[in-house]
Motif scaffolding. Structure first.
Motif, PDB file in Angstrom:
ATOM      1  N   SER A 225     -10.217  19.116 -25.882  1.00 19.75           N
ATOM      2  CA  SER A 225      -9.173  20.071 -26.240  1.00 19.75           C
ATOM      3  C   SER A 225      -7.818  19.367 -26.247  1.00 19.75           C
ATOM      4  O   SER A 225      -7.694  18.211 -25.811  1.00 19.75           O
ATOM      5  CB  SER A 225      -9.154  21.242 -25.248  1.00 19.75           C
ATOM      6  OG  SER A 225      -8.215  22.222 -25.654  1.00 19.75           O
ATOM      7  N   VAL A 259     -10.549  24.648 -29.723  1.00 13.79           N
ATOM      8  CA  VAL A 259      -9.557  25.423 -28.988  1.00 13.79           C
ATOM      9  C   VAL A 259      -8.492  24.483 -28.440  1.00 13.79           C
ATOM     10  O   VAL A 259      -8.786  23.352 -28.035  1.00 13.79           O
ATOM     11  CB  VAL A 259     -10.209  26.234 -27.839  1.00 13.79           C
ATOM     12  CG1 VAL A 259     -10.878  25.314 -26.819  1.00 13.79           C
ATOM     13  CG2 VAL A 259      -9.182  27.131 -27.153  1.00 13.79           C
ATOM     14  N   ALA A 276      -7.517  29.173 -31.296  1.00 17.05           N
ATOM     15  CA  ALA A 276      -8.933  28.826 -31.412  1.00 17.05           C
ATOM     16  C   ALA A 276      -9.478  29.214 -32.778  1.00 17.05           C
ATOM     17  O   ALA A 276      -8.948  30.078 -33.469  1.00 17.05           O
ATOM     18  CB  ALA A 276      -9.741  29.531 -30.320  1.00 17.05           C
TER      19      ALA A 276
END
Length: 301
Positions: A225, A259, A276
């Motif tokens: 992420s 995300v 996301a």
């Protein structure tokens, strides 16, 4: 919102500062300006190449600094999990907020930074999401943009950002998790700020020229992420006489990173937005609720 090719987050805040009430007036410039002469363009190009040659003796040191920032917390290997899925064009946004002063107090108590507390909350939220999917991981790795500069002006935008990958522990205990992240955050802050850009930009440019950049970002296993954090204005801003009650930072996802999180402090409030792909992460609401619970738990500490 504008692309990072125009400005990084620090530059974006400089643009904001120039738009709100009370901003310093900039001297008017001739508009439209005449096109520069060919001779001037040639001279500018020559000067740019000379400056590039003058930096060659410092190249080994710059590469060393870049590697130090990229490996500040040691070798990191992202978890193989469902956070890395192909992403499409759609995006969904969710927001969590917490009182900034409460987070500052927690950070000071543990000898860390506001970013450390936020990272620990994000870590806990992502672990909750994965547990709901029946997945367990040993670690998560997030990519953290690091700016070379603390401030700039609207006249000097550009992008001067490197990245520092950080391994987040798979610990359910909030206190233990935060302590680990504080220690790793200190290592990142001791590395040269934004130095990794000197290594990553040529690498990504080379991949793009070979037509392999999209293939790389769609299959990378380096990070799970992205988390970007900016310190915004401390005082309430006004625009055409009306108060700006809230500012929501919006990050970006790309490739197989489904995300990402963007963090901004403004007028006493810390806002964390979750961006996301709704197909890869249909549980955006669950993730944001878990994040809010983590932030609230630290604020009550």
């Amino acid at each position: 919102m504008f692309h990072h090719v125009l400005a990084d987050g620090i530059g974006g805040l400089a643009v904001l500062a120039g738009l709100v009430d009370g901003a310093e007036e900039t001297p008017e410039r001739e508009f439209p300006r005449p096109a520069p002469a060919t001779s001037r363009l040639a001279l500018d190009a020559l000067r740019s190449r000379v400056r590039g040659l003058s930096r060659l003796p410092r190249a080994p040191a710059r590469v060393g600094a870049a590697v130090k920032e990229l490996r500040a917390t040691g070798g990191t290997q992202a978890a193989r999990c469902s956070l890395n899925r192909p992403t499409g064009p759609d995006r969904r946004l969710a927001v969590a907020t917490v009182e900034l002063a409460a987070v500052v107090d927690v950070a000071h108590d543990y000898g860390g930074s506001v970013n450390d507390v936020v990272l620990s909350a994000i870590d806990g939220a992502l672990l909750t999401l994965l547990a709901g999917r029946g997945e367990q991981v040993q670690r998560l790795v997030v990519s953290i943009p690091v700016s070379r500069r603390q401030a700039t002006t609207a006249a000097e935008l550009g992008n001067q950002v490197g990245v520092a990958p950080m391994e987040l522990p798979a610990l359910t205990n909030r206190v233990e998790r935060l302590r680990v992240i504080v220690a790793r955050g200190a290592l990142i802050r001791s590395a040269p700020r934004g130095a990794s850009a000197d290594l990553l930009l040529p690498l990504f440019d080379g991949l793009a020229r070979l037509g392999a950049f999209r293939w790389f970002v769609n299959r990378q296993r380096l990070v799970n992420s992205f988390v970007t954090n900016l310190r915004g204005p401390e005082d309430l801003l006004c625009f055409v006489g009306l108060p700006v009650t809230a500012i929501f930072p919006i990050g970006a996802i790309s490739g197989n990173v489904s995300v990402a999180f963007a963090v901004l402090s403004y007028a006493g409030t810390l806002t964390v937005t979750v961006v996301a792909d709704p197909d890869a992460v249909p549980e955006v609401g669950v993730l944001c609720t878990a994040l809010q619970q983590e932030l609230d738990a630290y604020a009550r500490t």
